[in-house]
Design a protein around this motif. Structure first.
Motif, PDB file in Angstrom:
ATOM      1  N   ALA A 125       0.654  -1.186   0.199  1.00 23.75           N
ATOM      2  CA  ALA A 125      -0.065   0.090  -0.166  1.00 23.75           C
ATOM      3  C   ALA A 125       0.923   1.042  -0.012  1.00 23.75           C
ATOM      4  CB  ALA A 125      -0.824   0.439   1.131  1.00 23.75           C
ATOM      5  N   GLN A 126       1.921   1.357   0.370  1.00 24.69           N
ATOM      6  CA  GLN A 126       3.205   2.102   0.601  1.00 24.69           C
ATOM      7  C   GLN A 126       3.762   2.456  -0.321  1.00 24.69           C
ATOM      8  OE1 GLN A 126       5.936   3.129   4.241  1.00 24.69           O
ATOM      9  NE2 GLN A 126       6.696   3.698   3.116  1.00 24.69           N
ATOM     10  N   VAL A 127       4.222   1.205  -1.252  1.00 23.80           N
ATOM     11  CA  VAL A 127       4.547   1.825  -2.156  1.00 23.80           C
ATOM     12  C   VAL A 127       3.530   1.932  -3.242  1.00 23.80           C
ATOM     13  CG1 VAL A 127       5.846   0.499  -4.230  1.00 23.80           C
ATOM     14  CG2 VAL A 127       6.185   0.080  -1.433  1.00 23.80           C
ATOM     15  N   GLU A 128       2.626   2.028  -3.442  1.00 25.49           N
ATOM     16  CA  GLU A 128       1.710   2.195  -4.601  1.00 25.49           C
ATOM     17  C   GLU A 128       1.481   3.691  -4.403  1.00 25.49           C
ATOM     18  OE1 GLU A 128      -0.627   2.744  -7.443  1.00 25.49           O
ATOM     19  OE2 GLU A 128       0.458   0.974  -7.147  1.00 25.49           O
ATOM     20  N   ARG A 129       1.316   4.368  -2.991  1.00 26.48           N
ATOM     21  CA  ARG A 129       1.230   5.297  -3.160  1.00 26.48           C
ATOM     22  C   ARG A 129       2.326   6.801  -3.725  1.00 26.48           C
ATOM     23  NH1 ARG A 129       2.129   9.423   1.323  1.00 26.48           N
ATOM     24  NH2 ARG A 129       3.138   7.924   2.751  1.00 26.48           N
ATOM     25  N   GLU A 130       3.605   6.133  -2.916  1.00 29.06           N
ATOM     26  CA  GLU A 130       5.316   6.493  -3.340  1.00 29.06           C
ATOM     27  C   GLU A 130       4.787   6.646  -4.579  1.00 29.06           C
ATOM     28  OE1 GLU A 130       7.920   4.461  -1.025  1.00 29.06           O
ATOM     29  OE2 GLU A 130       7.368   5.274   0.497  1.00 29.06           O
ATOM     30  N   ASN A 131       4.724   5.463  -5.616  1.00 28.29           N
ATOM     31  CA  ASN A 131       4.679   5.514  -7.455  1.00 28.29           C
ATOM     32  C   ASN A 131       3.276   6.140  -7.631  1.00 28.29           C
ATOM     33  OD1 ASN A 131       6.610   3.951  -6.872  1.00 28.29           O
ATOM     34  ND2 ASN A 131       4.958   1.676  -7.571  1.00 28.29           N
ATOM     35  N   THR A 132       2.503   6.423  -7.349  1.00 27.28           N
ATOM     36  CA  THR A 132       1.395   7.560  -6.729  1.00 27.28           C
ATOM     37  C   THR A 132       1.524   8.393  -7.080  1.00 27.28           C
ATOM     38  OG1 THR A 132      -0.413   5.933  -6.676  1.00 27.28           O
ATOM     39  CG2 THR A 132      -1.499   8.480  -7.177  1.00 27.28           C
ATOM     40  N   ARG A 135       3.915   9.119 -10.355  1.00 26.78           N
ATOM     41  CA  ARG A 135       4.091   9.096 -11.549  1.00 26.78           C
ATOM     42  C   ARG A 135       3.074  11.191 -11.338  1.00 26.78           C
ATOM     43  NH1 ARG A 135       2.234   3.568 -10.546  1.00 26.78           N
ATOM     44  NH2 ARG A 135       0.163   4.620  -9.720  1.00 26.78           N
ATOM     45  N   GLN A 136       2.277  11.849  -9.747  1.00 21.66           N
ATOM     46  CA  GLN A 136       1.993  12.780 -10.016  1.00 21.66           C
ATOM     47  C   GLN A 136       3.225  13.624 -10.688  1.00 21.66           C
ATOM     48  OE1 GLN A 136      -0.255  12.818  -6.368  1.00 21.66           O
ATOM     49  NE2 GLN A 136      -2.006  11.998  -7.898  1.00 21.66           N
ATOM     50  N   ALA A 137       4.109  13.574 -10.214  1.00 21.81           N
ATOM     51  CA  ALA A 137       5.191  13.887  -9.533  1.00 21.81           C
ATOM     52  C   ALA A 137       5.552  14.943 -11.418  1.00 21.81           C
ATOM     53  CB  ALA A 137       5.960  14.678  -9.138  1.00 21.81           C
ATOM     54  N   ARG A 141       6.255  18.036 -13.779  1.00 21.91           N
ATOM     55  CA  ARG A 141       7.109  18.273 -15.024  1.00 21.91           C
ATOM     56  C   ARG A 141       6.843  18.035 -16.495  1.00 21.91           C
ATOM     57  NH1 ARG A 141      11.377  15.497 -16.882  1.00 21.91           N
ATOM     58  NH2 ARG A 141      10.475  13.384 -16.560  1.00 21.91           N
ATOM     59  N   ILE A 142       6.139  16.730 -17.144  1.00 18.67           N
ATOM     60  CA  ILE A 142       6.133  17.259 -18.271  1.00 18.67           C
ATOM     61  C   ILE A 142       5.360  17.278 -18.726  1.00 18.67           C
ATOM     62  CG2 ILE A 142       5.708  15.071 -20.362  1.00 18.67           C
ATOM     63  CD1 ILE A 142       6.332  12.495 -18.915  1.00 18.67           C
TER      64      ILE A 142
END
Length: 210
Positions: A125-132, A135-137, A141-142
């Motif tokens: 759950a934590q890894v998914e939150r960090e990945n999200t 991805r948002q960041a 940036r893009i």
């Protein structure tokens, strides 16, 4: 022994009906459901804290899935231990039957298995939150590199602005009064003033260059 439900979504515009329906299906009444609409990164949530005050030894706490409980590995572990070992509450995660501390074999297996599985799922759950978040960041940036404006488009300056601006410029009204007259807020009115004065300054520079 009482049955309680904890329900969470990440924002106020998300729907909790699916979680509520699942709790009704197992016989939990509405007054024993505690619902938060905020991030799962920590447990400083109003309804969750109220729930902690209600729980007593032998009570059962139900959540739909582990990510509805929380999304931070350490925080989930800490709260799980507090509930099961300090208050002596049983926890049931509906979407994952192995996370059910009521299943006892020789008095220990239910909690033992739940603790092991919890470590894996809360980490995921934590890894998914960090990945999200990553991805948002990256998306932001893009978008900025491509010149794409993010967020709400700025409100256009109304026709009445110049008249209200003149009153403010002559110290006849305050900014807050001007904003009220234009049916907007203080920050937007201040932004309009800056943009308007900047456009006047640019026009004057162009005239001087001719």
């Amino acid at each position: 022994m009482k049955k309680y439900a904890y329900i969470r979504v990440s924002s106020k515009d998300q729907n909790v009906s699916r979680q509520i329906e699942a709790m009704h299906d197992i016989g939990i009444i509405d007054k024993n459901m505690f619902i938060d609409k905020q991030s799962g990164k920590n447990f400083n949530r109003e309804q969750y804290q109220l729930l902690l005050k209600k729980l007593k030894k032998g009570d059962e706490l139900y959540v739909k899935s582990i990510d509805r409980f929380g999304r931070d590995y350490d925080e989930i572990q800490e709260q799980w231990r507090y509930l099961t070992r300090k208050i002596f509450v049983d926890i049931v995660v509906l979407d994952f039957p192995l996370l059910d501390t009521r299943n006892r074999v020789n008095g220990i297996t239910g909690k033992f298995i739940s603790d092991l599985v919890l470590q894996i799922l809360s980490y995921v759950a934590q890894v998914e939150r960090e990945n999200t978040k990553q991805r948002q960041a990256e998306g932001i940036r893009i978008a900025k590199e491509r010149g794409i404006r993010l967020g709400r488009p700025p409100k256009s300056i109304p026709e009445e602005f110049k008249e209200i601006y003149s009153l403010w410029k002559d110290n006849k009204i305050s900014k807050r009064k001007g904003a009220l007259m234009l049916h907007t807020n203080h920050n937007t009115f201040s932004s309009w003033i800056r943009n308007y004065e900047k456009s006047i300054e640019n026009n004057n520079d162009k005239c001087e260059q001719k």
